[in-house]
Enzyme design. Structure first.
Site, PDB file in Angstrom:
ATOM      1  N   HIS A  93       0.821  -1.215   0.000  1.00 42.53           N
ATOM      2  CA  HIS A  93       0.000   0.000   0.000  1.00 42.53           C
ATOM      3  C   HIS A  93       0.850   1.259   0.000  1.00 42.53           C
ATOM      4  O   HIS A  93       2.065   1.208   0.197  1.00 42.53           O
ATOM      5  CB  HIS A  93      -0.939   0.014   1.210  1.00 42.53           C
ATOM      6  CG  HIS A  93      -0.228   0.108   2.528  1.00 42.53           C
ATOM      7  ND1 HIS A  93       0.442  -0.955   3.091  1.00 42.53           N
ATOM      8  CD2 HIS A  93      -0.068   1.142   3.382  1.00 42.53           C
ATOM      9  CE1 HIS A  93       0.976  -0.597   4.242  1.00 42.53           C
ATOM     10  NE2 HIS A  93       0.695   0.687   4.445  1.00 42.53           N
ATOM     11  N   ASP A  95       0.499   4.839   2.080  1.00 42.73           N
ATOM     12  CA  ASP A  95      -0.277   5.446   3.163  1.00 42.73           C
ATOM     13  C   ASP A  95      -1.101   6.627   2.639  1.00 42.73           C
ATOM     14  O   ASP A  95      -0.597   7.458   1.881  1.00 42.73           O
ATOM     15  CB  ASP A  95       0.657   5.996   4.263  1.00 42.73           C
ATOM     16  CG  ASP A  95       1.446   4.887   4.961  1.00 42.73           C
ATOM     17  OD1 ASP A  95       0.983   3.729   4.968  1.00 42.73           O
ATOM     18  OD2 ASP A  95       2.519   5.201   5.499  1.00 42.73           O
ATOM     19  N   HIS A 249       4.753   0.116   0.271  1.00 47.25           N
ATOM     20  CA  HIS A 249       5.437  -0.650   1.317  1.00 47.25           C
ATOM     21  C   HIS A 249       4.510  -1.720   1.876  1.00 47.25           C
ATOM     22  O   HIS A 249       3.292  -1.708   1.643  1.00 47.25           O
ATOM     23  CB  HIS A 249       5.971   0.255   2.432  1.00 47.25           C
ATOM     24  CG  HIS A 249       4.930   1.032   3.166  1.00 47.25           C
ATOM     25  ND1 HIS A 249       4.381   2.199   2.693  1.00 47.25           N
ATOM     26  CD2 HIS A 249       4.335   0.806   4.359  1.00 47.25           C
ATOM     27  CE1 HIS A 249       3.498   2.659   3.542  1.00 47.25           C
ATOM     28  NE2 HIS A 249       3.435   1.831   4.571  1.00 47.25           N
ATOM     29  N   ARG A 264       4.592   5.812  14.378  1.00 45.79           N
ATOM     30  CA  ARG A 264       4.604   6.382  13.025  1.00 45.79           C
ATOM     31  C   ARG A 264       4.077   7.811  13.014  1.00 45.79           C
ATOM     32  O   ARG A 264       3.011   8.094  13.566  1.00 45.79           O
ATOM     33  CB  ARG A 264       3.747   5.534  12.082  1.00 45.79           C
ATOM     34  CG  ARG A 264       4.035   5.844  10.623  1.00 45.79           C
ATOM     35  CD  ARG A 264       3.176   5.026   9.691  1.00 45.79           C
ATOM     36  NE  ARG A 264       1.908   5.700   9.455  1.00 45.79           N
ATOM     37  CZ  ARG A 264       0.906   5.179   8.756  1.00 45.79           C
ATOM     38  NH1 ARG A 264       1.014   3.981   8.247  1.00 45.79           N
ATOM     39  NH2 ARG A 264      -0.203   5.852   8.582  1.00 45.79           N
TER      40      ARG A 264
HETATM   41  C1  SIN Z   1       2.892   0.908   7.774  1.00 44.56           C
HETATM   42  O1  SIN Z   1       2.268   0.306   6.923  1.00 44.56           O
HETATM   43  O2  SIN Z   1       2.887   2.109   7.832  1.00 44.56           O
HETATM   44  C2  SIN Z   1       3.705   0.118   8.778  1.00 44.56           C
HETATM   45  C3  SIN Z   1       4.869  -0.550   8.177  1.00 44.56           C
HETATM   46  C4  SIN Z   1       5.554  -1.455   9.164  1.00 44.56           C
HETATM   47  O3  SIN Z   1       5.055  -1.635  10.264  1.00 44.56           O
HETATM   48  O4  SIN Z   1       6.604  -1.984   8.817  1.00 44.56           O
END
Ligand code: SIN
Length: 274
Positions: A93, A95, A249, A264
């Site tokens: 995805h 974000d 990612h 995050r």
């Molecule tokens: C995310 O998708 O923002 C998290 C990525 C992760 O936890 O590695």
């Protein structure tokens, strides 16, 4: 500081830098612009350090659905407990692609990591686009796609482990739909890249459902090739930042029985154009 590329496609690790040292910011930002994914090793940043560093990139874009870190409403918790089965972000995805003005990028701070696994994979959407034939590029260049938060964070997901455990919530706020060009010009570099993703993109406008599904599936299979990827293996204390306009990612969920806790922060972006 020592900057080491991770692969030929994208990503770099930086050793010997300190996000608390404002004099180092320009060099980190230049590496971010060049590599799209930058791993800052050994930061051990507090929430205050993390916030201060994120604000150097721009205003913070508060995520509506992730549980916030206690006392820090601008920091999202990305957590998997040792008895939980599902991880947040397991699907490929980008974000916030469901927002009309998608986030510039995210800055993930590793607080607790499992003894193995829990890596994050990234894809260069510029490299994936450049590897397509000029005929297909020409077709895609004129298309727009719709993205939504509804099917991922809305009430239909209230029985998921993430919702029931409180890791994700606020389902009533999942009302965002946005349309973006299928191929964007990166707002800073101008590099052309694909901007559709398997989690949030619902369909391509102007095609019937079968055509849209087939085209998206073909593009997703193309993008998943290892040649366009890099893999970040975490140590507690590392920070990784990525550019949402240039990457996908995916969090790898291969550490059952162990806890993984990340903080995050997502930073505001700009409207995207073809
Ligand atoms: C995310 O998708 O923002 C998290 C990525 C992760 O936890 O590695």
């Amino acid at each position: 500081m020592d900057i080491k590329p991770l692969t030929g496609g994208l990503g770099a690790e930086i050793f010997g830098c300190d996000i608390r040292n404002e004099a180092e910011f320009d060099e980190i930002q230049n590496a971010f612009a060049k590599y799209s994914v930058v791993v800052l090793r050994g930061q051990h940043a507090s929430p205050e350090d993390h916030l201060k560093f994120a604000r150097c990139f721009g205003p913070i874009n508060v995520n509506r659905f992730f549980k916030a870190v206690d006392g820090y409403p601008e920091i999202a918790t990305v957590l998997k407990e040792k008895d939980q089965k599902t991880a947040v972000g397991e699907g490929w995805h980008t974000d916030h692609s469901y927002d009309q003005v998608p986030a510039m990028g995210s800055i993930l701070n590793a607080r607790e990591v499992p003894p193995y696994g829990g890596d994050t994979l990234f894809v260069s959407m510029g490299a994936a686009y450049e590897a397509l034939s000029s005929t297909l590029k020409g077709f895609l260049d004129n298309l727009w796609a719709v993205h939504s938060s509804r099917h991922v964070f809305g009430s239909s997901t209230s029985n998921s482990e993430a919702a029931k455990s409180g890791r994700l919530g606020n389902a009533e706020a999942a009302v965002q739909d946005a349309r973006h060009p299928v191929v964007i010009s990166h707002p800073l570099s101008g590099r052309r890249g694909l901007f559709v993703n398997p989690v949030f993109t619902t369909h391509i406008e102007g095609l019937n459902a079968a055509e849209s599904d087939a085209l998206l599936s073909m593009l997703y299979e193309h993008c998943r090739q290892p040649e366009f990827q890099c893999r970040v293996r975490w140590e507690a204390g590392d920070i990784t930042l990525w550019d949402n306009r240039a990457t996908w990612h995916k969090a790898i969920n291969d550490y059952h029985g162990y806890r993984r806790l990340m903080h995050r922060i997502t930073v505001d972006g700009v409207a995207l154009s073809a």
